[in-house]
Design an enzyme around this catalytic site. Structure first.
Site, PDB file in Angstrom:
ATOM      1  CD  GLU A 117       2.733  -4.700  -3.332  1.00  0.00           C
ATOM      2  OE1 GLU A 117       2.799  -5.080  -4.350  1.00  0.00           O
ATOM      3  OE2 GLU A 117       2.078  -2.860  -3.088  1.00  0.00           O
ATOM      4  CD  GLU A 144       2.333   0.980   1.537  1.00  0.00           C
ATOM      5  OE1 GLU A 144       2.509   1.485   0.141  1.00  0.00           O
ATOM      6  OE2 GLU A 144       2.596  -0.582   1.959  1.00  0.00           O
TER       7      GLU A 144
HETATM    8  C1  IPT Z   1       3.724   0.045  -1.657  1.00  0.00           C
HETATM    9  C2  IPT Z   1       4.640  -0.415  -1.202  1.00  0.00           C
HETATM   10  O1  IPT Z   1       3.956  -1.493   0.196  1.00  0.00           O
HETATM   11  C3  IPT Z   1       5.466   0.525  -0.526  1.00  0.00           C
HETATM   12  O2  IPT Z   1       6.458  -0.138   0.921  1.00  0.00           O
HETATM   13  C4  IPT Z   1       6.063   1.707  -1.327  1.00  0.00           C
HETATM   14  O3  IPT Z   1       7.135   1.198  -1.674  1.00  0.00           O
HETATM   15  C5  IPT Z   1       5.602   2.548  -1.211  1.00  0.00           C
HETATM   16  O4  IPT Z   1       4.755   1.872  -2.585  1.00  0.00           O
HETATM   17  C6  IPT Z   1       5.785   3.379  -2.844  1.00  0.00           C
HETATM   18  O5  IPT Z   1       6.732   4.432  -1.911  1.00  0.00           O
HETATM   19  S1  IPT Z   1       3.836  -0.200  -3.268  1.00  0.00           S
HETATM   20  C7  IPT Z   1       3.512   0.573  -4.392  1.00  0.00           C
HETATM   21  C8  IPT Z   1       3.299  -0.549  -5.866  1.00  0.00           C
HETATM   22  C9  IPT Z   1       2.178   1.212  -4.973  1.00  0.00           C
END
Ligand code: IPT
Length: 958
Positions: free
Chosen positions: A419, A489
């Site tokens: 990010e 993720e």
């Molecule tokens: C995404 C991040 O990469 C991760 O660090 C964490 O924040 C996660 O989301 C949520 O828990 S970023 C999000 C804007 C999709």
């Protein structure tokens, strides 16, 4: 003119620092001495960076009245708050965004430690000495014996300083000034607690004359010839030996020989040694080749499927300061739950963790310590990643990661960071990494053009989109269309959930281009708290915070697996065990990428009404990866009216390094004889008895029709229930669209339904109670009819619900709720899904069987209390002197507080047992989904408001 003393200008400099040695591989020498400087250090915390001068660094300074802290550690997690407290934000910078400036209020910890060189250490004239810091957040300046050695940033990266010229045999004074905020903080905006301190090891290393400096182990595997090729490039010439392979070669020389390859499934490591004139360094060599071929990530010639997790370093008491046993616990838990990959979100982990990944076998995406997420608030304006002035800092971070970790076979992909938008700095990092290490792939999620990466990566994409990507229908740049896909993720494991894992897995397995995914995230970052149990954002009075968004892991903060991890284990199991519908044959499919099944044994049993009839071995051949076999099952009992299932389990045949023999790896189950319908002859009529009506064992209030008793068991407030304490996934994230049902349900008033009585009708063979259940202020309602019948010993309730008005949203749940006296109802037995909780889209791991547990054991301790604990497919349950048979099977939950109390609680410590056990028997539950960050439940898991009818049969147990 600056008001700041020039002495602290470095804090706000974009420079990565000065004075440190060039980065190199992290290794432990066989013979060179090292001295850990971990332990108790003196600490003084000041409010600003320049509140104190550097007098404390002098040898004669008296710090005896300072406090003490443990290093490694974070000062805000020590001293019960006297040194300040943690701050949690997701992506917002907790200070004004004005790079590279940081606030004047900049907690600064002066650390001081006095040490002697141990007996038997080499003479100070023999070779050099190096001080190594493995991790300091976020910026440090250091002095040894009063001499300024320099300063550095890059919190989760190592920094070394040459100190030989300054050391003395006794009374060395190491002074380290650590600033919480620095220009480096702009590059470290990961979603986590801001925790300043010297949180990884501090070590003094002897570097003997002629010793090893930096080296790079190149160990590839040719899957066609079965040969490994080894070449160790070393800054200092020497020899490389690997006794098991008969290798004795010069550094820089390539040796080729047959080897067993390293994979996450078969982590073969060969012990070797690098010997230079002055030093011996042990090597653990894993031969493997990573490549992008045919548009796929291949290791040793085969595509891999990542079944991964995102791992932050976390311990509920020590934060990101982890000991080796905690790191090992993570690896063992991953292996035992079928996880095969880790993304080190969002920074390189303690190096010992990577040693464990090499040893136990996990694919690693090693991610650089880089995130500038907060710039999204200003459309990425001034993003350091696209500002040349910051590029040296970015390159420094890339080099420190790659040089430190390059000798780990487990690391198959470098990740530029998380990010951080897009920009020239990222491109520079990618180019530098490719130039230094062409043997691995490069990952970064934030650039959908994929210009700098070898894999198209996304986060939280919906099932539908992932399917389209799998089919190659997603378009994108020419480069992207050629690349394999991963979800770096997905499946946001916040609170109850994540839902939809099994549906994702089916899609991954259906398309070659989809090479797996990494659950967000491994562990809840709850902080142990004396009053709150576990603290989350806001619990320390932070000005800006993101609440319990920091508790979104598959493990609770104490590393107890949550139901999400149990579900994940089942969904990603490497062996599929499926019935063919006939009850007589099971299909076994090997889902490993490299292993056959010879390390497993298979066990089989039948169960009758949930009671197992004895386990037997089932012969299954070794089966190559991807292979499958049909195996005949022995005939089962006919059940004599009872329901019959078979269950087949795959267990470890022998002890492994990560679990003992008998550890379950996979299972499958099939119903062979279905459950007989539940019948109750409606042979009794309701009989008036003063203010009551009796019907078989049931006693009702004659005017309201409310059930009061069944046999001797008092029952309170039995009625329709549609509300659940909204989950984090029901509530959704603030940036999500308007289909977040948690808030909509509240707007609609589903948490404050009113029950209007329309009629109590005793008939010839039934008592019928007519009602309308609806919230104030709305025309929508649920016509609800309770029809009670009895055969004299059993009492049957049939609930019919007909929605009225324009229901534009699904229901949280539908069923009945009632109270039982706590004293007798402290234990439950049931035949149905278990042992853990399940919801419509989180039920893969729910195994039909006869389970039992205390009411307490039925609760799932989500850090922020919310709906939990439902058991799926329950045929019958017994508690508090009642047996309840469902027609059809139902969702069961019971707790010592009401749903409303659960809903209102912020921490588990807000929940105190009352004298009633509240039981929910649900006909339906709405799906869970993953909307706390990703998509909501798939439409097929919606609990739509539709006419329904369902029954329960109550009887008294003795
Ligand atoms: C995404 C991040 O990469 C991760 O660090 C964490 O924040 C996660 O989301 C949520 O828990 S970023 C999000 C804007 C999709």
């Amino acid at each position: 003119m600056s008001l700041r003393t020039p002495a602290v200008d470095y804090v706000e400099s974009v420079s990565p620092g000065s004075g440190a040695l060039p980065p190199r591989a992290w290794y432990a020498s066989s013979d060179a001495k090292s001295l850990s400087l971990n332990g108790r250090w003196r600490l003084r915390v000041s409010a600003t960076a320049d509140a104190e001068d550097d007098a404390f660094a002098a040898e004669g300074y008296d710090a005896r009245d300072w406090a003490e802290v443990t290093v490694p550690g974070h000062w805000v997690l020590q001293g019960d708050g006297v040194f300040g407290s943690p701050v949690y934000t997701n992506h917002l910078y907790p200070f004004p965004v004005d790079p590279p400036r940081v606030p004047t209020e900049n907690p600064t910890g002066d650390h001081r430690r006095v040490f002697d060189l141990p007996e038997g250490w080499p003479d100070l004239s023999e070779g050099g000495f190096v001080l190594r810091f493995d991790g300091v957040e976020s910026c440090a300046r250091l002095w040894l014996n009063g001499t300024d050695l320099g300063e550095f940033k890059g919190s989760r990266l190592p920094h070394e300083f040459a100190v030989g010229h300054l050391l003395k045999p006794r009374g060395n004074v190491l002074a380290v000034r650590v600033h919480q905020w620095s220009a480096g903080s702009y590059l470290e905006d990961q979603d986590q607690w801001w925790l300043p301190g010297i949180f990884r090891d501090v070590t003094l290393l002897h570097r003997p004359a002629g010793g090893v400096l930096d080296f790079f182990v190149h160990a590839s595997y040719d899957h066609v010839t079965g040969e490994g090729a080894l070449r160790v490039d070393s800054d200092v010439d020497g020899r490389v030996t690997v006794p098991a392979l008969g290798i004795d070669a010069a550094t820089g020389e390539t040796v080729t020989t047959p080897v067993r390859p390293w994979t996450a499934e078969t982590p073969t490591l060969y012990d070797g040694e690098l010997v230079t004139e002055g030093e011996r360094v042990p090597l653990r060599i894993g031969f493997r080749t990573v490549e992008l071929a045919d548009g796929l990530i291949k290791v040793n010639g085969r595509p891999v499927l990542f079944k991964g997790v995102n791992r932050h370093e976390w311990h509920p008491e020590t934060g990101r300061a982890l000991d080796l046993e905690t790191m090992r616990a993570d690896v063992l838990l991953m292996k035992r739950h079928n996880v095969n990959a880790v993304r080190t979100s969002h920074y390189p982990p303690h190096p010992a963790f990577l040693d464990l990944c090499d040893e136990y076998g996990l694919w690693v995406i090693d991610e650089c310590d880089l995130e500038t997420h907060g710039f999204v608030e200003q459309d990425w304006r001034d993003n350091p990643v696209d500002d040349e002035r910051w590029t040296p800092a970015l390159l420094d971070r890339a080099a420190r990661m790659v040089e430190r970790d390059k000798n780990h076979p487990s690391v198959v992909i470098w990740s530029l960071g998380n990010e951080a938008g897009t920009g020239r700095g990222l491109t520079a990092m990618a180019e530098w990494i490719r130039g230094r290490d062409a043997s691995r792939l490069v990952h970064y999620e934030g650039d959908v053009s994929c210009r700098d990466t070898d894999v198209y990566s996304r986060m939280y994409a919906s099932h539908e989109e992932v399917e389209r990507i799998g089919q190659g229908l997603d378009g994108g740049t020419h480069r992207r269309r050629e690349l394999p896909f991963i979800l770096c993720e997905y499946a946001h494991a916040m609170g109850n959930g994540p839902g939809g894992l099994a549906d994702y897995q089916r899609i991954f397995e259906a398309h070659d281009r989809l090479q797996g995914a990494f659950v967000w995230e491994w562990i809840d970052h709850g902080i142990r708290h004396p009053e709150l149990g576990y603290a989350y954002g806001g619990d320390f009075g932070e000005e800006l915070h993101d609440g319990n968004f920091v508790c979104d892991g598959l493990l609770f903060p104490d590393r107890t697996p949550s139901p999400g991890l149990v579900e994940f284990k089942k969904v990603i199991e490497p062996v599929r065990i499926e019935g063919d519908g006939t009850g007589g044959t099971v299909r076994i499919t090997n889902g490993y990428d490299f292993s056959d099944l010879s390390h497993l044994r298979f066990e089989f049993f039948h169960q009758v009404d949930g009671v197992p009839t004895g386990a037997r071995a089932l012969a299954v051949g070794p089966l190559a990866p991807g292979g499958s076999a049909e195996v005949k099952l022995p005939a089962g009992p006919d059940g004599e009216g009872d329901e019959v299932q078979w269950t087949v389990r795959a267990l470890l045949a022998e002890d492994t390094s990560w679990a003992p023999a008998g550890h379950p790896v996979a299972w499958g189950q099939e119903t062979v004889v279905p459950r007989a319908p539940v019948t109750v002859a409606a042979s009794r009529r309701p009989v008036p008895d003063g203010p009551s009506l009796t019907l078989g064992p049931g006693v009702f209030d004659a005017r309201s029709g409310a059930l009061k008793r069944i046999g001797g068991v008092d029952v309170t407030r039995l009625r329709l229930d549609v509300w659940r304490a909204t989950t984090d996934n029901d509530d959704g994230a603030s940036w999500q669209d308007d289909t977040r049902y948690g808030p909509l349900w509240r707007t609609y008033g589903l948490h404050r339904m009113r029950h209007r009585l329309d009629g109590v009708e005793p008939g010839d063979d039934a008592l019928t109670v007519r009602t309308r259940v609806a919230p104030a202020g709305r025309e929508t309602g649920l016509r609800t009819v309770y029809r009670w019948t009895s055969d004299g010993t059993r009492l049957r309730l049939t609930v019919s619900v007909a929605p009225e008005g324009d229901w534009t949203l699904p229901l949280p749940r539908i069923g009945v709720r009632f109270g039982l006296a706590q004293a007798s109802a402290d234990h439950v037995q049931w035949f149905g899904g278990g042992p853990g909780e399940a919801y419509p889209d989180t039920r893969a791991a729910s195994m039909l069987g006869w389970w039992d547990g205390s009411i307490e054991e039925l609760q799932t301790p989500y850090v922020r209390p919310q709906e939990n604990g439902a058991r799926a497919d329950v045929r019958w349950a017994e508690l508090g002197g009642l047996r309840i048979d469902g027609d059809p099977a139902f969702w069961f939950s019971a707790r010592r507080w009401t749903t409303e109390q659960l809903d209102a609680a912020r921490h588990l410590t807000d929940l105190t047992p009352g004298d009633t056990v509240w039981v929910n028997l649900d006909h339906g539950q709405h799906g869970i989904g993953s909307q706390s960050c990703g998509p909501g439940p798939l439409p097929r898991y919606f609990l739509n408001a539709e006419p329904v009818e369902f029954s329960f049969v109550f009887s008294v147990t003795d």
